[in-house]
Write a protein that holds these residues in place. Structure first.
Motif, PDB file in Angstrom:
ATOM      1  N   MET A  24       0.843  -1.258  -0.085  1.00 50.71           N
ATOM      2  CA  MET A  24       0.057  -0.089  -0.028  1.00 50.71           C
ATOM      3  C   MET A  24       0.811   1.347  -0.008  1.00 50.71           C
ATOM      4  O   MET A  24       1.138   1.955   1.035  1.00 50.71           O
ATOM      5  CB  MET A  24      -0.869  -0.160   1.027  1.00 50.71           C
ATOM      6  N   THR A  29      -2.329   4.788  -1.959  1.00 51.56           N
ATOM      7  CA  THR A  29      -3.571   5.336  -0.973  1.00 51.56           C
ATOM      8  C   THR A  29      -4.131   6.608  -1.496  1.00 51.56           C
ATOM      9  O   THR A  29      -5.212   6.830  -1.340  1.00 51.56           O
ATOM     10  CB  THR A  29      -2.631   5.715   0.174  1.00 51.56           C
ATOM     11  N   SER A 219      -7.677  -1.728  -2.669  1.00 48.59           N
ATOM     12  CA  SER A 219      -7.681  -2.137  -1.245  1.00 48.59           C
ATOM     13  C   SER A 219      -6.995  -3.295  -1.182  1.00 48.59           C
ATOM     14  O   SER A 219      -6.862  -3.838   0.110  1.00 48.59           O
ATOM     15  CB  SER A 219      -8.994  -2.179  -0.660  1.00 48.59           C
ATOM     16  N   TRP A 222      -4.170  -4.243   1.412  1.00 49.22           N
ATOM     17  CA  TRP A 222      -4.389  -4.447   2.957  1.00 49.22           C
ATOM     18  C   TRP A 222      -4.742  -5.768   3.396  1.00 49.22           C
ATOM     19  O   TRP A 222      -4.741  -6.366   4.421  1.00 49.22           O
ATOM     20  CB  TRP A 222      -5.449  -3.543   3.049  1.00 49.22           C
TER      21      TRP A 222
END
Length: 346
Positions: A24, A29, A219, A222
């Motif tokens: 990430m 982000t 995402s 994560w």
């Protein structure tokens, strides 16, 4: 094909190069934050019945499928690239082959995690907002929200973004990642535009579907630690299963249905058993030369063994006299020195 053969084939494959797992980063982000803001803006614009809803109605009343009917036959098949079932099968087959070659379950686990996120997030928003599609609209200019529908955001569009974008996410080289990113973007844009052409979705549905799918792809880093732990657990279970099978195959089977004495532990000699083993053996008792346990002398009786003959070979024997025992109260010959008993009652 049996699973042990599959695992043996995997063990013979050369070790693949180390696969770089995306992290990430700041760029990712920032993209995630901007996409989330765009997502919320689309939802807000539809809720307040803004200019975006008016655009939805203009394109719906334009009826593109009537303006260009020659494209209808082709686009009916092209839109299948956004259906969850066929696309998941095709992409899973490719990622399964990659898992075979690279000795890792990460491609398949990443696909499963992305599809799970897609079903949960998109499905929850669909049911929560309840927007109706263009074919079921009842009031011109209305947003058709909270009316029991399930088309906002577009599931075909979001699924196309996630299913084909996962190929670019899992690419091992920068060149492959670039080409697969372009290919997945073209397919996702085409599927979204096709749903608008066919009249099954509003334009705002497609915009929200693109944003929903992109949020899931952004995402995924994560969830990489969870995917890694799941992969390690699956391989640990596989190794324990293979170890049990190997031990079961090495254990000798009992011959003739009898249990092998090697399977049972031998008893350790106790103090009493050791004392009995060290004491001299008892002598057998013979005739006239030993005492029994009670102190009395026992004499052995030897019986002469006779050959056994069958009943048919035995000679007939005529019994002498009556077999009934004599009774003193019966009438018969008087014994010497006695008088016969008088008969009375006659």
């Amino acid at each position: 094909m049996r699973t042990d053969r599959i695992f043996a084939r995997l063990d013979r494959e050369p070790e693949p190069p180390k696969i770089e797992i995306p992290g990430m980063s700041r760029t990712r982000t920032a993209l995630f934050g901007s996409t989330l803001a765009f997502y919320m803006a689309i939802v807000w614009a539809v809720l307040i019945t803004s200019w975006l809803v008016a655009l939805d109605w203009k394109i719906m009343l334009f009826r593109p499928y009537e303006q260009w009917p020659q494209l209808h036959a082709f686009l009916d098949y092209f839109v299948v690239l956004g259906q969850r079932g066929p696309t998941a099968v095709m992409v899973a087959a490719w990622l399964g082959w990659r898992s075979w070659r690279q000795h890792t379950l990460r491609p398949l686990l990443t696909l499963g995690a992305s599809l799970l996120l897609l079903n949960v997030t998109v499905g929850a928003v669909k049911l929560g907002l309840g927007r109706r599609g263009p074919h079921y609209a009842t009031e011109i200019g209305s947003a058709e929200m909270f009316a029991g529908g399930d088309i906002f955001p577009s599931g075909h569009t979001a699924n196309a973004v996630v299913t084909w974008g996962i190929l670019a996410y899992l690419a091992t080289t920068p060149r492959a990642r670039r080409w697969l990113s372009v290919l997945s973007a073209v397919v996702a844009l085409g599927v979204g535009a096709t749903t608008v052409y066919l009249g099954t979705h509003w334009v705002s549905d497609v915009l929200l579907g693109w944003a929903a799918g992109l949020l899931i792809l952004l995402s995924l880093p994560w969830f990489e630690p969870l995917i890694g732990r799941t992969e390690a657990w699956v391989f640990a279970v596989r190794e324990s299963w293979r170890t049990r099978r190997r031990l079961g195959a090495a254990r000798p089977a009992p011959a003739g249905g009898r249990l092998s004495p090697a399977l049972f532990p031998q008893r350790q000699p106790t103090a009493r058993n050791a004392a009995q083993a060290d004491s001299p053996a008892r002598e057998p008792v013979t005739a006239g030369s030993g005492r029994a346990a009670g102190g009395a002398t026992r004499t052995a009786v030897h019986l002469t063994q006779r050959p056994h003959t069958a009943r048919s070979e035995r000679p007939p024997v005529t019994p002498a006299g009556s077999r009934r025992p004599p009774h003193a109260d019966r009438t018969g010959a008087a014994r010497p020195g006695t008088s016969p008993r008088p008969v009375t009652g006659g």
